[in-house]
Design a protein around this motif. Structure first.
Motif, PDB file in Angstrom:
ATOM      1  N   PRO A 105      31.968   8.972 -62.583  1.00 17.13           N
ATOM      2  CA  PRO A 105      31.139  10.089 -63.173  1.00 17.13           C
ATOM      3  C   PRO A 105      29.838  10.164 -62.304  1.00 17.13           C
ATOM      4  O   PRO A 105      29.257   9.190 -61.862  1.00 17.13           O
ATOM      5  N   LEU A 106      29.508  11.565 -62.132  1.00 17.71           N
ATOM      6  CA  LEU A 106      28.192  11.425 -61.152  1.00 17.71           C
ATOM      7  C   LEU A 106      26.838  11.120 -62.015  1.00 17.71           C
ATOM      8  O   LEU A 106      26.762  11.560 -63.165  1.00 17.71           O
ATOM      9  N   LEU A 107      26.063  10.171 -61.403  1.00 17.43           N
ATOM     10  CA  LEU A 107      24.923  10.031 -61.966  1.00 17.43           C
ATOM     11  C   LEU A 107      23.663  11.289 -61.610  1.00 17.43           C
ATOM     12  O   LEU A 107      23.601  11.306 -60.444  1.00 17.43           O
ATOM     13  N   LYS A 108      23.449  11.743 -62.799  1.00 15.27           N
ATOM     14  CA  LYS A 108      22.421  12.900 -62.644  1.00 15.27           C
ATOM     15  C   LYS A 108      21.194  12.675 -63.430  1.00 15.27           C
ATOM     16  O   LYS A 108      21.211  12.060 -64.453  1.00 15.27           O
ATOM     17  N   ALA A 109      20.014  13.090 -62.912  1.00 20.80           N
ATOM     18  CA  ALA A 109      18.795  13.078 -63.583  1.00 20.80           C
ATOM     19  C   ALA A 109      19.065  13.640 -64.880  1.00 20.80           C
ATOM     20  O   ALA A 109      19.419  14.873 -64.763  1.00 20.80           O
ATOM     21  N   VAL A 110      18.322  13.174 -65.714  1.00 20.99           N
ATOM     22  CA  VAL A 110      18.302  13.739 -67.151  1.00 20.99           C
ATOM     23  C   VAL A 110      17.326  14.868 -67.244  1.00 20.99           C
ATOM     24  O   VAL A 110      17.499  16.034 -67.739  1.00 20.99           O
ATOM     25  N   GLU A 111      16.040  14.374 -66.657  1.00 15.71           N
ATOM     26  CA  GLU A 111      14.980  15.415 -66.691  1.00 15.71           C
ATOM     27  C   GLU A 111      14.519  16.033 -65.340  1.00 15.71           C
ATOM     28  O   GLU A 111      15.055  15.332 -64.270  1.00 15.71           O
TER      29      GLU A 111
ATOM     30  N   ALA B 223      14.174   6.864 -58.898  1.00 16.23           N
ATOM     31  CA  ALA B 223      15.048   5.824 -58.066  1.00 16.23           C
ATOM     32  C   ALA B 223      15.139   4.661 -58.972  1.00 16.23           C
ATOM     33  O   ALA B 223      16.188   3.792 -58.837  1.00 16.23           O
ATOM     34  N   LEU B 224      14.054   4.155 -59.706  1.00 17.84           N
ATOM     35  CA  LEU B 224      14.151   3.038 -60.528  1.00 17.84           C
ATOM     36  C   LEU B 224      15.143   3.019 -61.581  1.00 17.84           C
ATOM     37  O   LEU B 224      15.740   2.259 -62.133  1.00 17.84           O
ATOM     38  N   TRP B 225      14.873   4.517 -62.224  1.00 13.80           N
ATOM     39  CA  TRP B 225      16.298   4.568 -63.138  1.00 13.80           C
ATOM     40  C   TRP B 225      17.651   4.500 -62.653  1.00 13.80           C
ATOM     41  O   TRP B 225      18.506   3.834 -63.169  1.00 13.80           O
ATOM     42  N   VAL B 226      17.723   4.949 -61.288  1.00 14.99           N
ATOM     43  CA  VAL B 226      19.102   4.644 -60.803  1.00 14.99           C
ATOM     44  C   VAL B 226      19.356   3.172 -60.585  1.00 14.99           C
ATOM     45  O   VAL B 226      20.623   2.835 -60.958  1.00 14.99           O
ATOM     46  N   ARG B 227      18.499   2.272 -60.246  1.00 13.40           N
ATOM     47  CA  ARG B 227      18.700   0.862 -59.952  1.00 13.40           C
ATOM     48  C   ARG B 227      18.960   0.456 -61.454  1.00 13.40           C
ATOM     49  O   ARG B 227      20.108  -0.529 -61.282  1.00 13.40           O
ATOM     50  N   GLU B 228      18.385   0.853 -62.332  1.00 12.68           N
ATOM     51  CA  GLU B 228      18.628   0.245 -63.532  1.00 12.68           C
ATOM     52  C   GLU B 228      20.061   0.673 -64.123  1.00 12.68           C
ATOM     53  O   GLU B 228      20.830  -0.318 -64.730  1.00 12.68           O
ATOM     54  N   GLN B 229      20.454   1.913 -63.938  1.00 12.68           N
ATOM     55  CA  GLN B 229      21.830   2.394 -64.356  1.00 12.68           C
ATOM     56  C   GLN B 229      22.682   1.597 -63.824  1.00 12.68           C
ATOM     57  O   GLN B 229      23.751   1.289 -64.386  1.00 12.68           O
TER      58      GLN B 229
ATOM     59  N   ARG C 121      29.202   4.140 -56.759  1.00 13.38           N
ATOM     60  CA  ARG C 121      29.058   3.749 -58.453  1.00 13.38           C
ATOM     61  C   ARG C 121      28.387   4.841 -58.909  1.00 13.38           C
ATOM     62  O   ARG C 121      28.557   5.210 -60.026  1.00 13.38           O
ATOM     63  N   ALA C 122      27.741   5.631 -57.961  1.00 14.97           N
ATOM     64  CA  ALA C 122      26.910   6.590 -58.615  1.00 14.97           C
ATOM     65  C   ALA C 122      27.571   7.937 -58.583  1.00 14.97           C
ATOM     66  O   ALA C 122      27.240   8.932 -58.953  1.00 14.97           O
ATOM     67  N   GLY C 123      28.847   7.816 -58.086  1.00  9.25           N
ATOM     68  CA  GLY C 123      29.795   8.952 -57.992  1.00  9.25           C
ATOM     69  C   GLY C 123      29.891   9.482 -56.705  1.00  9.25           C
ATOM     70  O   GLY C 123      30.430  10.736 -56.474  1.00  9.25           O
TER      71      GLY C 123
END
Lengths: 183, 398
Positions: free
Chosen positions: B154-160, B172-178, B195-197
């Motif tokens: 699944p593609l990791l995409k920003a929500v906002e 970037a920190l949100w990606v690290r957390e995810q 892993r981020a797609g």
């Protein structure tokens, strides 16, 4: 097995490997005679490969001079797309491209492809193609009464002497072919 | 060619290139009409490939054994090509044989400019060559997806929407957390991107990087050129393109300069590779971080020295004088190696393709969907034919 062979597709398409080794064994005329009455094809890509080989093996220049072998150009979009698809399965080296063109034509015409590249045979069969090697071809000639089993065995040895990898020797030909239901 | 317009996300052709070339009257039977439209596309792809290769029609003709007028006719869709010509042309252009036969995907904005006959510069050609490598790589990933041996992540995409460097750093920190990374150093960036797609290929093609999302498949190419830290920054930057996505381009809009957009992505990349918090923690109670501490972080987090200095400045752990002094004296290789106890740190060099992709190639080969030759091609130098088991040919019926 014999029943399957009896209804085998009458259109054959030959890869460079088969032609190159019959050529190097100086048995192209034999192959031509055995194929009389069959609709037999190769491709322009294979011929190009043979022409490259003809620099070191002049006997290969004879391959495209006869009318026994039709040459598929593969020049419609459907044909070259299918060719490109087979390249993405077989590989993009010179020999791979020849095989890919043979498989593309075989798929388009529901023909039987002939090659002795075991790896390519394995992959082509995965996608449902009817594909066989020289032993299958020679056994068919024997069944048709076009050649005797000892003569076919001699051809096997002649082909092996040119470096073609075959699953049996000439002496083993009859037993191997029977074991695999070809005779 | 596959390019960026002012708003970022594009279908990628300049007005100049999109001119429709009518079919000649001699080709107006049913078959050639339906074929002709598609042959025009083939011609257009060939022209794109030729410009990216920096060749004139005459030069391409000479390489492919065809007359210049033939090249012109093929490019305008007025002449078909056969399989042999396809081989010669794709070989002369150094593209896979299916490159000329497939349509261009949407391409995310990148650093370099677009190549056309009017903007034929070395930078544009470099960009064009990266585009070619990117599209070829996309086709390879898609082939494995179509074979059912690779499930796209699944593609990791920003929500906002992301509209500032601060927001990019938070992302970037949100990606690290995810991805469960916390503040740790990224071991394999290729694996992280996967892993981020986003499937990353490390390519020999000169340049920096490029990325594209086509349907549910996201891919990127990163040039092997440059030092390892630079390659990691490029890969992180391309991941930023994926994660920030459309929101970034629509929010900044047509008025945002290329420099502003790139700065936003660079902020994302820097924070992803070396979080500011790591720098402040490393400083501890001291007033500023020491040079040895920063060398240690650059070595462990495998960033370039310049990125480490920029991040330290951003985190406020570096004095202005130190920034000027240290910037001019890049640590030696032995200083970096000393900092990590001389342990080898391979990434984006020995590793050329993502791990799940590599596994999918092997699975396709085991299932007989690819030959060994093709499997090796798809691994891009990560393995040779000798690395494959030899029992696959056993028991092939005659």
């Amino acid at each position: 097995m014999t029943e399957q062979l009896a209804v085998a597709n009458p259109v054959w398409v030959l890869d460079a490997m088969c032609l190159i080794h019959f050529g190097r064994a100086e048995r192209l005329d034999v192959l031509r005679d055995l194929l009389v009455g069959k609709e037999c094809w190769t491709t322009q890509v294979v011929l190009e490969e043979l022409h490259q080989g003809a620099v070191t093996h002049p006997e290969l220049t004879d391959v495209d001079t006869g009318d026994w072998l039709k040459v598929a150009q593969l020049d419609t979009l459907e044909e070259i797309r299918l060719f490109a698809l087979w390249v993405s399965r077989i590989g993009s080296g010179e020999r791979d491209r020849g095989e890919a063109s043979v498989f593309a034509f075989a798929e388009l015409r529901s023909a039987t492809a002939i090659t002795d590249d075991q790896e390519a045979v394995r992959v082509a069969r995965t996608y449902g193609l009817d594909v066989h090697g020289s032993i299958w071809l020679l056994a068919g000639f024997c069944r048709d009464g076009k050649v005797t089993e000892p003569a076919a065995g001699n051809l096997v040895d002649a082909l092996r002497a040119t470096g073609l990898r075959l699953p049996c020797t000439g002496a083993e030909f009859s037993s191997y072919a029977r074991q695999h239901g070809l005779l | 060619m596959l390019a960026n317009n002012a708003t970022g996300l594009t279908v990628g052709r300049s007005a100049h290139e999109a001119v429709w070339l009518p079919l000649p009257s001699a080709m107006c039977d049913y078959r050639t009409m339906s074929d002709g439209v598609e042959w025009t596309d083939v011609g257009e792809r060939m022209r794109e490939g030729r410009l990216a290769a920096g060749l004139t029609q005459e030069e391409l003709g000479a390489k492919a054994g065809l007359d210049r007028t033939m090249i012109a006719k093929i490019e305008s869709g007025n002449r078909r090509i056969d399989a042999m010509e396809l081989i010669r042309l794709s070989s002369a252009l150094q593209v896979p044989v299916d490159f000329l036969l497939r349509s261009s995907p949407l391409v995310l904005p990148r650093r370099a400019s677009v190549v056309t006959e009017d903007t034929d510069t070395e930078v544009a050609r470099e960009s064009g060559r990266l585009d070619v490598a990117l599209v070829a790589w996309l086709h390879e990933v898609q082939q494995l997806v179509e074979l059912g041996v690779l499930q796209p992540m699944p593609l990791l995409k920003a929500v906002e929407p992301v509209d500032s460097q601060t927001a990019a750093r938070e992302l970037a920190l949100w990606v690290r957390e995810q991805l469960g990374l916390g503040r740790k150093a990224i071991d394999s960036l290729v694996e992280l991107c996967e892993r981020a797609g986003q499937y990353v290929l490390v390519t020999d093609v000169p340049g920096e990087g490029a990325s594209v999302v086509d349907s549910d498949v996201a891919v990127a190419v990163v040039s092997l050129q440059g030092d390892p830290g630079r390659r990691r920054a490029t890969a992180a930057h391309e991941l930023g393109h994926l994660v920030i996505g459309d929101e970034y381009s629509s929010d900044l809009g047509v008025h945002a300069s290329r420099a502003a957009r790139e700065a936003l992505l660079d902020a994302f990349a820097a924070e992803l590779l070396l979080p500011s918090q790591v720098l402040t923690e490393e400083r501890g109670t001291s007033e500023a971080i020491s040079r040895d501490q920063l060398i240690g972080l650059a070595a462990r987090y495998r960033t370039s020295w310049s990125l480490a200095i920029r991040q330290a400045a951003h985190a406020g752990v570096l004095g202005g004088q130190a920034r000027r002094d240290w910037g001019g004296s890049t640590p030696t290789r032995s200083e970096f190696m000393e900092a990590v106890g001389w342990a080898p740190q391979p990434d984006l060099e020995a590793i050329r393709v993502p791990p799940r992709y590599a596994h999918a190639v092997m699975e396709a080969w085991r299932r007989g969907a690819l030959t060994a030759t093709r499997a090796v091609e798809l691994m891009h130098g990560q393995i040779s034919a000798a690395d494959l088991p030899t029992d696959a040919e056993a028991d092939v019926e005659p």
